[in-house]
Design an enzyme around this catalytic site. Structure first.
Site, PDB file in Angstrom:
ATOM      1  N   GLU A   1      51.386   2.604  35.202  1.00  0.00           N
ATOM      2  CA  GLU A   1      50.145   2.506  35.973  1.00  0.00           C
ATOM      3  C   GLU A   1      50.226   1.447  37.069  1.00  0.00           C
ATOM      4  O   GLU A   1      49.837   1.699  38.212  1.00  0.00           O
ATOM      5  CB  GLU A   1      48.978   2.175  35.028  1.00  0.00           C
ATOM      6  CG  GLU A   1      48.575   3.300  34.095  1.00  0.00           C
ATOM      7  CD  GLU A   1      47.851   4.418  34.831  1.00  0.00           C
ATOM      8  OE1 GLU A   1      47.481   4.231  36.003  1.00  0.00           O
ATOM      9  OE2 GLU A   1      47.655   5.490  34.227  1.00  0.00           O
ATOM     10  N   SER A   2      50.705   0.254  36.739  1.00  0.00           N
ATOM     11  CA  SER A   2      50.563  -0.872  37.673  1.00  0.00           C
ATOM     12  C   SER A   2      51.816  -1.716  37.848  1.00  0.00           C
ATOM     13  O   SER A   2      51.785  -2.694  38.598  1.00  0.00           O
ATOM     14  CB  SER A   2      49.446  -1.791  37.176  1.00  0.00           C
ATOM     15  OG  SER A   2      49.832  -2.423  35.959  1.00  0.00           O
TER      16      SER A   2
END
Length: 476
Positions: free
Chosen positions: A302-303
């Site tokens: 995700e990040s």
């Protein structure tokens, strides 16, 4: 003369009817009281860890023992020579060690039915000139003694008389691949599946020319006194093939490793060493019923473990939560690492709990991740679509085929929730699975180097946000 013939015939009949005494133990196999399976260590063969035992051959052996209704005893060996001798001496019942069918093995053993296929490839490291063929080498080949790779090289030597190689007995295939990456040897030969799996941890590995194509991976049985076991193995194999077990295990161990990104893999390994230590305790604390490493792998996808990550679509933070999801689960600051991890874990646990009980435990995480990416409702659409196509809606291997169809009007117009970027969800899940596998390997290596460290129990200390609090229609 008549009396003589009568006596001769009578003597023959009596001899024919006489019971012949034989050593039954030599011809009649004893009934199995346990299934003794000889094997070698390897991620696709047999591995033990804190999360339990795993491996394609191990999973099949578990099922075969259940089919025979006997306990399973896995007997790992350190080299092939000892493994072969153990089978010949009846110390084990069969060999399940990711071995391919070869002429030499056909002569020595009985071969079981095919489990999957591999290619034999020349392996070298990043930065070396890419060889065009086996004659275009800038160094020496090192292979394992008594392996199928020696047979391959022996055949190639007939066409390339100057071809030479080293054989070693004190290393396994995984160690040779590590030696390639560490510049300790120049070349080796390996099965394509082994290279695909190991380059997640050793991204400098490169596959060169294919030396043998489409080799069947099989189990080995003793050359004699194995009729009953072979017939049972064939019946078991047919049963599991029809049930889709072989397809499921192929997808489980190999379905997510074919796509490879050299730069991304190196970056991930560096992040494990430099970034993850700052957040590991948070992942362990808030994982709930999840393996914290799956939660961490999801966060990296995700990040890249950046608590201040933002996207143009409005998702933010370590777990890239949407504003509606954050509000619904009580997350006030998505850019706070702990809040984001707690919220993401809550959402994933909720998705897992919402899934139908018909989805096997071993695959629920992949369905939940797809829901995390595109929304639970779209995953349910895909499951219904799979059922209409006579595919298994509870098998991830089949859902992978169907999810991309949600982008095609022909299919999504028939669904309740319409269009979804299903191919993105498949890529998303496969990427997380690769990150997870790499993280497990690095974590296990660390535990071996620091055996005094006890695994953290923080994951059980603070429960995640109760399940059932999230709307199933929205992605995270």
């Amino acid at each position: 003369m008549t009396r003589f013939l009568f006596a001769l015939i009578l003597g023959f009949l009596l001899t024919a009817c006489q019971q012949v005494t034989v050593d039954e133990t030599e011809f009649v196999p004893k009934k199995l009281t346990e299934l003794r399976v000889g094997t070698l260590y390897g991620p696709q063969i047999y591995m033990t860890s804190g999360q339990g035992d795993s491996g394609f051959d191990y999973d099949m052996a578990v099922l075969f023992a259940e089919y025979l209704d006997v306990p399973l005893k896995m007997v790992p060996y350190t080299n092939r020579t000892e493994l072969y001798e153990a089978l010949k001496k009846n110390e084990i019942d069969l060999i399940a060690a990711g071995m391919t069918e070869t002429p030499a093995r056909r002569e020595q053993f009985r071969l079981g039915p095919p489990l999957y296929r591999v290619n034999q490839v020349l392996v070298y490291r990043e930065g070396m000139p890419a060889p065009k063929d086996i004659s275009d080498l800038k160094g020496k080949i090192t292979v394992i003694a008594d392996s199928s790779f020696v047979e391959t090289l022996t055949q190639l030597q007939k066409h390339y008389p100057t071809l030479v190689w080293d054989q070693i007995t004190d290393k396994d295939s995984e160690e040779l691949l590590a030696m390639i990456a560490n510049k300790e040897i120049d070349y080796t030969i390996a099965d394509s599946s082994s290279v695909q799996i190991n380059r997640r941890y050793l991204p400098d590995l490169r596959s060169g020319p294919v030396l043998e194509e489409k080799l069947d991976v099989v189990w080995l049985l003793p050359p004699t006194r194995s009729d009953e076991l072979m017939s049972q193995l064939l019946a078991f194999w047919h049963q599991e093939k029809l049930a889709g077990t072989l397809d499921h295990l192929n997808e489980k161990y190999f379905g997510h490793v074919k796509r490879f990104d050299y730069v991304d893999t190196r970056a991930f390994i560096r992040a494990i060493e430099t970034v993850l230590p700052r957040y590991r305790q948070l992942f362990e604390t808030h994982a709930g019923n999840l393996d914290w490493r799956k939660l961490a792998a999801t966060s990296y996808q995700e990040s890249h473990w950046n608590p201040h990550a933002r996207s143009a679509t409005g998702v933010r933070g370590m777990m890239m939560l949407t504003q509606p999801t954050a509000k619904e689960i009580g997350i006030t600051n998505r850019l706070d690492a702990e809040e984001s991890i707690r919220g993401g874990a809550a959402y994933l646990n909720d998705m897992i709990n919402r899934l139908p009980e018909s989805i096997p435990e071993s695959q629920r995480m992949w369905f939940a991740l797809a829901s995390y990416n595109i929304g639970y409702a779209h995953v349910e659409d895909a499951r219904k679509l799979a059922e209409s196509m006579e595919l298994n809606p509870n098998a991830w291997r089949d859902l992978k085929k169907v999810l991309p169809l949600l982008q095609k009007r022909k299919y999504y117009q028939k669904t309740r929730y319409g269009y979804a970027r299903g191919s993105e969800a498949v890529h998303y899940v496969d990427s997380i699975r690769r990150y997870y596998d790499t993280l497990v390997w690095v974590d296990n290596q660390s535990k071996q180097q620091n055996p005094e460290e006890e695994p953290s129990d923080l994951a059980s200390e603070e429960p995640a946000i109760p399940a059932g609090t999230l709307s199933p229609e929205q992605p995270k």
